[in-house]
Design a protein around this motif. Structure first.
Motif, mmCIF file in Angstrom:
data_model
loop_
_atom_site.group_PDB
_atom_site.id
_atom_site.type_symbol
_atom_site.label_atom_id
_atom_site.label_comp_id
_atom_site.label_asym_id
_atom_site.label_seq_id
_atom_site.Cartn_x
_atom_site.Cartn_y
_atom_site.Cartn_z
ATOM 1 N N UNK A 66 -53.464 -40.859 -25.564
ATOM 2 C CA UNK A 66 -54.570 -40.020 -26.355
ATOM 3 C C UNK A 66 -54.556 -41.493 -27.212
ATOM 4 N N UNK A 67 -52.926 -41.214 -28.117
ATOM 5 C CA UNK A 67 -53.271 -41.869 -29.201
ATOM 6 C C UNK A 67 -53.596 -43.529 -29.330
ATOM 7 N N UNK A 68 -53.121 -44.069 -28.078
ATOM 8 C CA UNK A 68 -53.457 -45.213 -28.159
ATOM 9 C C UNK A 68 -55.138 -45.317 -27.716
ATOM 10 N N UNK A 69 -55.844 -44.371 -27.177
ATOM 11 C CA UNK A 69 -56.933 -44.663 -26.577
ATOM 12 C C UNK A 69 -57.580 -44.125 -28.433
ATOM 13 N N UNK A 70 -57.559 -43.327 -28.906
ATOM 14 C CA UNK A 70 -57.723 -43.334 -30.881
ATOM 15 C C UNK A 70 -57.710 -44.047 -31.680
ATOM 16 N N UNK A 71 -56.680 -45.214 -30.937
ATOM 17 C CA UNK A 71 -56.851 -46.297 -32.009
ATOM 18 C C UNK A 71 -57.838 -47.048 -31.740
ATOM 19 N N UNK A 72 -57.558 -47.682 -30.140
ATOM 20 C CA UNK A 72 -58.698 -48.712 -29.428
ATOM 21 C C UNK A 72 -59.822 -48.275 -30.134
ATOM 22 N N UNK A 73 -60.859 -47.434 -29.850
ATOM 23 C CA UNK A 73 -61.473 -46.802 -30.657
ATOM 24 C C UNK A 73 -61.681 -46.594 -31.412
ATOM 25 N N UNK A 74 -60.916 -47.154 -32.490
ATOM 26 C CA UNK A 74 -60.849 -47.169 -34.727
ATOM 27 C C UNK A 74 -61.199 -48.951 -34.312
ATOM 28 N N UNK A 75 -60.167 -49.640 -33.669
ATOM 29 C CA UNK A 75 -60.404 -51.133 -33.766
ATOM 30 C C UNK A 75 -60.905 -50.808 -33.298
ATOM 31 N N UNK A 76 -61.760 -50.813 -32.372
ATOM 32 C CA UNK A 76 -62.909 -51.676 -31.855
ATOM 33 C C UNK A 76 -64.198 -50.921 -32.865
ATOM 34 N N UNK A 77 -64.194 -49.972 -33.473
ATOM 35 C CA UNK A 77 -65.815 -49.295 -34.286
ATOM 36 C C UNK A 77 -64.940 -50.834 -36.189
ATOM 37 N N UNK A 78 -63.919 -50.611 -35.691
ATOM 38 C CA UNK A 78 -63.688 -51.436 -37.012
ATOM 39 C C UNK A 78 -64.088 -53.662 -37.120
ATOM 40 N N UNK A 79 -63.977 -53.653 -35.627
ATOM 41 C CA UNK A 79 -64.706 -54.999 -34.504
ATOM 42 C C UNK A 79 -66.238 -54.936 -35.509
ATOM 43 N N UNK A 80 -66.466 -54.269 -34.627
ATOM 44 C CA UNK A 80 -68.168 -53.950 -34.790
ATOM 45 C C UNK A 80 -68.679 -54.023 -36.577
#
Length: 96
Positions: A66-80
């Protein structure tokens, strides 16, 4: 004889408390999983079965996924957000 019954009763109640604690952990993790599945991009969180295979069966393993999914989401949003053009547009040359 009564002391033996008390010991068994006491150990049974401790086991029940541990089971309730684990049930509470899993219930909390399921709520977090539901929130991630509803709001995060598809593919950031593996299925529960995949988590068991990739990380392990314990609640801590689910928490890690779950933590890795949240981190991945934040990274994707930051990249976009970084890919968006600047709201002020291109910089104009100064006429000083």
């Amino acid at each position: 004889m009564l002391a033996g019954l008390d010991d068994r009763h006491r150990s049974a109640s401790i086991l029940t408390m541990d089971e309730n604690y684990i049930y509470g952990e899993r219930t909390g993790l399921q709520l977090v999983r539901m929130a991630i599945e509803m709001t995060c991009p598809a593919g950031v969180l593996p299925s529960e079965e995949a988590v068991n295979c990739l990380y392990g069966p314990l609640p801590a393993h689910e928490g890690e996924a779950l933590a890795k999914a949240i981190i991945e989401t934040v990274e994707r949003l930051t990249r976009s957000i970084d890919a968006l053009p600047s709201p002020s547009g291109p910089a104009l040359p100064r006429s000083d």
